[in-house]
Scaffold this motif. Sequence first.
Motif, PDB file in Angstrom:
ATOM      1  N   LEU A 176       0.851  -1.201   0.000  1.00 24.60           N
ATOM      2  CA  LEU A 176       0.000   0.000   0.000  1.00 24.60           C
ATOM      3  C   LEU A 176       0.886   1.250   0.000  1.00 24.60           C
ATOM      4  CD1 LEU A 176      -2.637  -1.113   2.665  1.00 24.60           C
ATOM      5  CD2 LEU A 176      -3.161  -0.520   0.289  1.00 24.60           C
ATOM      6  N   GLY A 177       0.487   2.243  -0.776  1.00 30.17           N
ATOM      7  CA  GLY A 177       1.177   3.533  -0.747  1.00 30.17           C
ATOM      8  C   GLY A 177       2.611   3.483  -1.243  1.00 30.17           C
ATOM      9  N   THR A 178       2.927   2.516  -2.100  1.00 32.46           N
ATOM     10  CA  THR A 178       4.316   2.390  -2.584  1.00 32.46           C
ATOM     11  C   THR A 178       4.613   3.468  -3.627  1.00 32.46           C
ATOM     12  OG1 THR A 178       3.558   0.807  -4.235  1.00 32.46           O
ATOM     13  CG2 THR A 178       4.440  -0.096  -2.199  1.00 32.46           C
ATOM     14  N   SER A 179       5.891   3.661  -3.911  1.00 29.23           N
ATOM     15  CA  SER A 179       6.272   4.592  -4.980  1.00 29.23           C
ATOM     16  C   SER A 179       7.273   3.894  -5.898  1.00 29.23           C
ATOM     17  CB  SER A 179       6.895   5.858  -4.386  1.00 29.23           C
ATOM     18  OG  SER A 179       8.243   5.616  -4.022  1.00 29.23           O
ATOM     19  N   ASP A 180       7.584   4.522  -7.015  1.00 30.50           N
ATOM     20  CA  ASP A 180       8.577   3.934  -7.927  1.00 30.50           C
ATOM     21  C   ASP A 180       9.980   4.039  -7.337  1.00 30.50           C
ATOM     22  OD1 ASP A 180       6.573   3.426  -9.667  1.00 30.50           O
ATOM     23  OD2 ASP A 180       6.927   5.217 -10.904  1.00 30.50           O
ATOM     24  N   ALA A 181      10.122   4.785  -6.248  1.00 30.73           N
ATOM     25  CA  ALA A 181      11.450   4.991  -5.656  1.00 30.73           C
ATOM     26  C   ALA A 181      11.735   4.015  -4.519  1.00 30.73           C
ATOM     27  CB  ALA A 181      11.587   6.420  -5.142  1.00 30.73           C
ATOM     28  N   CYS A 182      10.709   3.523  -3.836  1.00 27.86           N
ATOM     29  CA  CYS A 182      10.943   2.710  -2.634  1.00 27.86           C
ATOM     30  C   CYS A 182       9.665   1.969  -2.244  1.00 27.86           C
ATOM     31  CB  CYS A 182      11.377   3.631  -1.483  1.00 27.86           C
ATOM     32  SG  CYS A 182      11.629   2.793   0.100  1.00 27.86           S
ATOM     33  N   ILE A 183       9.816   0.678  -1.892  1.00 30.30           N
ATOM     34  CA  ILE A 183       8.639  -0.104  -1.461  1.00 30.30           C
ATOM     35  C   ILE A 183       8.889  -0.685  -0.060  1.00 30.30           C
ATOM     36  CG2 ILE A 183       7.873  -0.607  -3.804  1.00 30.30           C
ATOM     37  CD1 ILE A 183       9.116  -3.428  -3.497  1.00 30.30           C
ATOM     38  N   ALA A 184       9.700   0.023   0.721  1.00 31.86           N
ATOM     39  CA  ALA A 184      10.028  -0.463   2.075  1.00 31.86           C
ATOM     40  C   ALA A 184       8.834  -0.340   3.011  1.00 31.86           C
ATOM     41  CB  ALA A 184      11.199   0.352   2.631  1.00 31.86           C
ATOM     42  N   THR A 185       8.868  -1.087   4.103  1.00 31.12           N
ATOM     43  CA  THR A 185       7.837  -0.973   5.142  1.00 31.12           C
ATOM     44  C   THR A 185       8.440  -0.385   6.415  1.00 31.12           C
ATOM     45  OG1 THR A 185       8.302  -3.209   5.905  1.00 31.12           O
ATOM     46  CG2 THR A 185       6.483  -2.956   4.345  1.00 31.12           C
ATOM     47  N   HIS A 186       7.562   0.196   7.223  1.00 33.32           N
ATOM     48  CA  HIS A 186       7.993   0.618   8.555  1.00 33.32           C
ATOM     49  C   HIS A 186       7.876  -0.591   9.470  1.00 33.32           C
ATOM     50  CE1 HIS A 186       8.051   2.761  12.418  1.00 33.32           C
ATOM     51  NE2 HIS A 186       8.853   3.570  11.747  1.00 33.32           N
ATOM     52  N   PRO A 187       8.915  -0.916  10.245  1.00 35.89           N
ATOM     53  CA  PRO A 187       8.922  -2.199  10.962  1.00 35.89           C
ATOM     54  C   PRO A 187       8.300  -2.195  12.355  1.00 35.89           C
ATOM     55  CG  PRO A 187      11.078  -1.159  11.109  1.00 35.89           C
ATOM     56  CD  PRO A 187      10.215  -0.227  10.309  1.00 35.89           C
ATOM     57  N   SER A 188       7.915  -1.046  12.877  1.00 35.02           N
ATOM     58  CA  SER A 188       7.515  -0.999  14.293  1.00 35.02           C
ATOM     59  C   SER A 188       6.150  -1.632  14.553  1.00 35.02           C
ATOM     60  CB  SER A 188       7.478   0.451  14.760  1.00 35.02           C
ATOM     61  OG  SER A 188       6.877   0.538  16.045  1.00 35.02           O
ATOM     62  N   ASP A 189       6.042  -2.325  15.682  1.00 33.99           N
ATOM     63  CA  ASP A 189       4.738  -2.778  16.190  1.00 33.99           C
ATOM     64  C   ASP A 189       4.088  -1.670  17.012  1.00 33.99           C
ATOM     65  OD1 ASP A 189       4.524  -5.721  15.456  1.00 33.99           O
ATOM     66  OD2 ASP A 189       6.516  -5.655  16.344  1.00 33.99           O
ATOM     67  N   MET A 190       4.872  -1.090  17.912  1.00 34.11           N
ATOM     68  CA  MET A 190       4.336  -0.072  18.815  1.00 34.11           C
ATOM     69  C   MET A 190       3.644   1.047  18.030  1.00 34.11           C
ATOM     70  SD  MET A 190       6.415   2.002  21.742  1.00 34.11           S
ATOM     71  CE  MET A 190       6.875   3.495  20.929  1.00 34.11           C
ATOM     72  N   CYS A 191       4.253   1.447  16.910  1.00 32.98           N
ATOM     73  CA  CYS A 191       3.713   2.577  16.142  1.00 32.98           C
ATOM     74  C   CYS A 191       2.352   2.252  15.525  1.00 32.98           C
ATOM     75  CB  CYS A 191       4.703   2.983  15.045  1.00 32.98           C
ATOM     76  SG  CYS A 191       6.182   3.742  15.719  1.00 32.98           S
ATOM     77  N   VAL A 192       2.084   0.987  15.274  1.00 35.04           N
ATOM     78  CA  VAL A 192       0.779   0.628  14.694  1.00 35.04           C
ATOM     79  C   VAL A 192      -0.316   0.924  15.724  1.00 35.04           C
ATOM     80  CG1 VAL A 192      -0.545  -1.214  13.588  1.00 35.04           C
ATOM     81  CG2 VAL A 192       1.935  -1.121  13.289  1.00 35.04           C
ATOM     82  N   ALA A 193      -0.049   0.563  16.975  1.00 32.89           N
ATOM     83  CA  ALA A 193      -1.021   0.855  18.036  1.00 32.89           C
ATOM     84  C   ALA A 193      -1.121   2.361  18.273  1.00 32.89           C
ATOM     85  CB  ALA A 193      -0.614   0.139  19.327  1.00 32.89           C
ATOM     86  N   LEU A 194       0.011   3.057  18.272  1.00 29.89           N
ATOM     87  CA  LEU A 194      -0.031   4.516  18.495  1.00 29.89           C
ATOM     88  C   LEU A 194      -0.819   5.217  17.392  1.00 29.89           C
ATOM     89  CD1 LEU A 194       3.645   5.217  19.697  1.00 29.89           C
ATOM     90  CD2 LEU A 194       1.555   5.250  21.090  1.00 29.89           C
ATOM     91  N   ALA A 195      -0.709   4.698  16.159  1.00 34.62           N
ATOM     92  CA  ALA A 195      -1.491   5.269  15.048  1.00 34.62           C
ATOM     93  C   ALA A 195      -2.978   5.062  15.307  1.00 34.62           C
ATOM     94  CB  ALA A 195      -1.074   4.630  13.732  1.00 34.62           C
TER      95      ALA A 195
END
Length: 338
Positions: free
Chosen positions: A151-170
């Motif tokens: 989701l939300g990828t670009s032609d420059a980068c398809i990396a993911t954010h690795p944090s678990d804690m941040c998913v709950a904070l979001a």
Amino acid sequence: MINFQYARASNVADAVRLIAAEPTAKFIAGGTNLIDLMKENVERPTRLIDISRLPLTGVEETTGGGLRIGALVPNSDLAYHPLIAERYPLLASAILAGASAQLRNMASTGGNLLQRTRCHYFYDTATPCNKRTPGSSCSAINGLNRQHAILGTSDACIATHPSDMCVALAALDAKVHVAGPSGARAIDFADFHRLAGDTPQRDVNLGADEIITAVELPAKGFAEHYSYLKIRDRLSYAFALVSAAAALELDGDTIAEARLALGGVAHKPWRDREAEAALRGQPARRDSFVRVAELLLRDAKGFAHNAFKIDLARRTIVRTLSQAAAATPQSQAGKKIR
Ligand SMILES: Cc1cc2nc3c(=O)[nH]c(=O)nc-3n(C[C@H](O)[C@H](O)[C@H](O)COP(=O)(O)OP(=O)(O)OC[C@H]3O[C@@H](n4cnc5c(N)ncnc54)[C@H](O)[C@@H]3O)c2cc1C
Ligand code: SF4
């Protein structure tokens, strides 16, 4: 071995002064990500500014009924803090799903927000990577991209954010408090992390001369109906292939309010307000959850090795929402295990 200088900040103003004076310096808190990146030659700070002894270790109640978490509260202390376990068990569950006990003892709240992607090309300086070396190209788009974003990828980068804690904070609508040379400000969690776009080298909307001082939780903790589900290759000590944080407020069997954030699928914790709005007023049943998963994943795009994540995300969303609705969060941290 690359030489670097070391300084210990004596207070927040001193930390800001030190980093503003040397833009190639880096703060170090727990060091669990930064030191690895330095060993791999990915990060090459000219100076480490040690902030680990700053007095940012409190968890305090705010006048609005929420909590203010100091940027240096270790992940373990936060997960087991009585107010977090009682009022924000979604956050406790997400933290305890991450890393290992030893790492959580070292990792800080601020550092967790700023941990960098686990894309293996980012760590491998022998391969091109737009995030590490802007303009060099992305090795993952046509490479081994099993862990990467849908989701939300670009032609420059398809990396993911690795944090678990941040998913709950979001999902909880947290705020990030920062301080810099021009003073203090607060950033909504949704605006803190960035999509890669054409500047994948920038993970967050934080100035190079700013320090995170605290994370603030609003009063609403969704302690009755919540679930954090992390799907990964091993049961522990592995990053998420897909994770979901769900929080519901129910009026009988009807959904009065819904929060849903995904991890492991995008360059930032992924929230979709349209999908959440579509849940409001619906019965808290499987068919509502299946519909919202379809809606949320309408623009998902797989690559050669990660297309499986689309169906995995669909099933993760349905299960997480079902667990939240049933008040069976499958959590080691919450008190409501049934
Ligand atoms: C083997 C392994 C497995 C892991 N598994 C997981 C996992 O499953 N889930 C998960 O979520 N995480 C996982 N992690 C990541 C871990 O949670 C992070 O490394 C940790 O949270 C980073 O916190 P730290 O305090 O050690 O940050 P540091 O390494 O000290 O710093 C990280 C970055 O943040 C910056 N920084 C730190 N504090 C501040 C501040 N207050 N203000 C401004 N900048 C700051 C530093 O300059 C640096 O750029 C894993 C890590 C390892 C090594
Ligand atoms: S996905 Fe991003 S981090 Fe990974 S190689 Fe491509 S540009 Fe680098």
